[in-house]
Design a protein around this motif. Sequence first.
Motif, mmCIF file in Angstrom:
data_model
loop_
_atom_site.group_PDB
_atom_site.id
_atom_site.type_symbol
_atom_site.label_atom_id
_atom_site.label_comp_id
_atom_site.label_asym_id
_atom_site.label_seq_id
_atom_site.Cartn_x
_atom_site.Cartn_y
_atom_site.Cartn_z
ATOM 1 N N SER A 65 1.801 6.512 -7.107
ATOM 2 C CA SER A 65 0.700 7.321 -7.627
ATOM 3 C C SER A 65 0.860 8.802 -7.286
ATOM 4 O O SER A 65 0.032 9.619 -7.687
ATOM 5 C CB SER A 65 -0.633 6.813 -7.082
ATOM 6 O OG SER A 65 -0.736 7.083 -5.695
ATOM 7 N N LYS A 92 2.283 1.644 -3.530
ATOM 8 C CA LYS A 92 1.253 2.111 -4.476
ATOM 9 C C LYS A 92 0.982 3.603 -4.294
ATOM 10 O O LYS A 92 0.847 4.339 -5.278
ATOM 11 C CB LYS A 92 -0.034 1.308 -4.318
ATOM 12 C CG LYS A 92 0.058 -0.070 -4.905
ATOM 13 C CD LYS A 92 -1.255 -0.814 -4.781
ATOM 14 C CE LYS A 92 -1.146 -2.198 -5.373
ATOM 15 N NZ LYS A 92 -2.395 -2.951 -5.256
ATOM 16 N N ALA A 93 0.905 4.058 -3.064
ATOM 17 C CA ALA A 93 0.679 5.484 -2.813
ATOM 18 C C ALA A 93 1.871 6.294 -3.310
ATOM 19 O O ALA A 93 1.704 7.359 -3.906
ATOM 20 C CB ALA A 93 0.443 5.729 -1.319
ATOM 21 N N TRP A 94 3.081 5.803 -3.083
ATOM 22 C CA TRP A 94 4.289 6.474 -3.564
ATOM 23 C C TRP A 94 4.262 6.594 -5.083
ATOM 24 O O TRP A 94 4.498 7.664 -5.640
ATOM 25 C CB TRP A 94 5.524 5.692 -3.115
ATOM 26 C CG TRP A 94 6.807 6.258 -3.623
ATOM 27 C CD1 TRP A 94 7.361 6.043 -4.850
ATOM 28 C CD2 TRP A 94 7.683 7.149 -2.942
ATOM 29 N NE1 TRP A 94 8.534 6.737 -4.963
ATOM 30 C CE2 TRP A 94 8.761 7.418 -3.811
ATOM 31 C CE3 TRP A 94 7.679 7.722 -1.683
ATOM 32 C CZ2 TRP A 94 9.816 8.252 -3.452
ATOM 33 C CZ3 TRP A 94 8.728 8.537 -1.323
ATOM 34 C CH2 TRP A 94 9.777 8.800 -2.203
ATOM 35 N N ASN A 129 0.264 10.211 -4.590
ATOM 36 C CA ASN A 129 -0.861 10.614 -3.756
ATOM 37 C C ASN A 129 -0.346 10.816 -2.329
ATOM 38 O O ASN A 129 -0.245 9.875 -1.550
ATOM 39 C CB ASN A 129 -1.956 9.544 -3.806
ATOM 40 C CG ASN A 129 -3.211 9.959 -3.086
ATOM 41 O OD1 ASN A 129 -3.189 10.788 -2.189
ATOM 42 N ND2 ASN A 129 -4.314 9.355 -3.482
ATOM 43 N N ARG A 152 -1.442 8.547 5.058
ATOM 44 C CA ARG A 152 -2.347 7.634 5.770
ATOM 45 C C ARG A 152 -1.748 6.231 5.853
ATOM 46 O O ARG A 152 -1.751 5.611 6.914
ATOM 47 C CB ARG A 152 -3.711 7.589 5.087
ATOM 48 C CG ARG A 152 -4.721 6.754 5.886
ATOM 49 C CD ARG A 152 -6.076 6.736 5.276
ATOM 50 N NE ARG A 152 -6.003 5.898 4.080
ATOM 51 C CZ ARG A 152 -6.803 6.010 3.035
ATOM 52 N NH1 ARG A 152 -7.734 6.931 3.013
ATOM 53 N NH2 ARG A 152 -6.684 5.204 2.007
ATOM 54 N N ASN A 153 -1.206 5.732 4.737
ATOM 55 C CA ASN A 153 -0.636 4.387 4.734
ATOM 56 C C ASN A 153 0.592 4.284 5.629
ATOM 57 O O ASN A 153 0.802 3.261 6.289
ATOM 58 C CB ASN A 153 -0.305 3.947 3.308
ATOM 59 C CG ASN A 153 -1.541 3.700 2.479
ATOM 60 O OD1 ASN A 153 -2.642 3.578 3.006
ATOM 61 N ND2 ASN A 153 -1.377 3.640 1.183
ATOM 62 N N LEU A 159 -2.773 9.834 0.590
ATOM 63 C CA LEU A 159 -2.836 8.390 0.771
ATOM 64 C C LEU A 159 -1.519 7.851 1.346
ATOM 65 O O LEU A 159 -1.517 6.978 2.207
ATOM 66 C CB LEU A 159 -3.152 7.702 -0.559
ATOM 67 C CG LEU A 159 -3.301 6.186 -0.532
ATOM 68 C CD1 LEU A 159 -4.424 5.767 0.412
ATOM 69 C CD2 LEU A 159 -3.541 5.665 -1.942
ATOM 70 N N LEU A 160 -0.413 8.390 0.896
ATOM 71 C CA LEU A 160 0.888 7.975 1.411
ATOM 72 C C LEU A 160 0.982 8.257 2.908
ATOM 73 O O LEU A 160 1.395 7.395 3.687
ATOM 74 C CB LEU A 160 2.015 8.691 0.664
ATOM 75 C CG LEU A 160 3.435 8.359 1.111
ATOM 76 C CD1 LEU A 160 3.743 6.872 0.923
ATOM 77 C CD2 LEU A 160 4.439 9.210 0.344
ATOM 78 N N ALA A 178 0.824 -1.209 0.000
ATOM 79 C CA ALA A 178 0.000 0.000 0.000
ATOM 80 C C ALA A 178 0.860 1.263 0.000
ATOM 81 O O ALA A 178 0.547 2.237 -0.704
ATOM 82 C CB ALA A 178 -0.939 -0.005 1.210
ATOM 83 N N ILE A 179 1.946 1.237 0.746
ATOM 84 C CA ILE A 179 2.853 2.396 0.772
ATOM 85 C C ILE A 179 3.469 2.596 -0.611
ATOM 86 O O ILE A 179 3.530 3.719 -1.126
ATOM 87 C CB ILE A 179 3.943 2.217 1.844
ATOM 88 C CG1 ILE A 179 3.315 2.279 3.242
ATOM 89 C CG2 ILE A 179 5.037 3.281 1.700
ATOM 90 C CD1 ILE A 179 4.242 1.826 4.355
#
Length: 98
Positions: free
Chosen positions: A22, A18-20, A24, A30-31, A27-28, A15-16
């Motif tokens: 993107s 994916k946020a990186w 975002n 939060r993750n 989201l980063l 998840a980290i």
Amino acid sequence: MTDIRISSARIQATAILKAWNSNNVVLLHRNLAVAAEEAQSPVPDTGEGERLEMLSAIAGDMKLMLEADQLHSAVKYLPLLQHLAAPAPRSWEFAYSC
């Protein structure tokens, strides 16, 4: 319970990443917070515990970098996150890797 926690470390690292990837930042953030918090709970002294400790340290450092607007310095953690996101090899796979 241990297998769920291994899976959780893998899921959080993914998840980290994916946020990186993107870009975002919300989201980063939060993750990173979720991963740092989740990895704080006690775990037996095993390889799985080490994965969670590593995840907690990485997430905590990256969170501080994000808060200090120094996230570009966090690139050094991406290979470690990729390692944590990869499935753990099964014991029989070690016999064939030699």
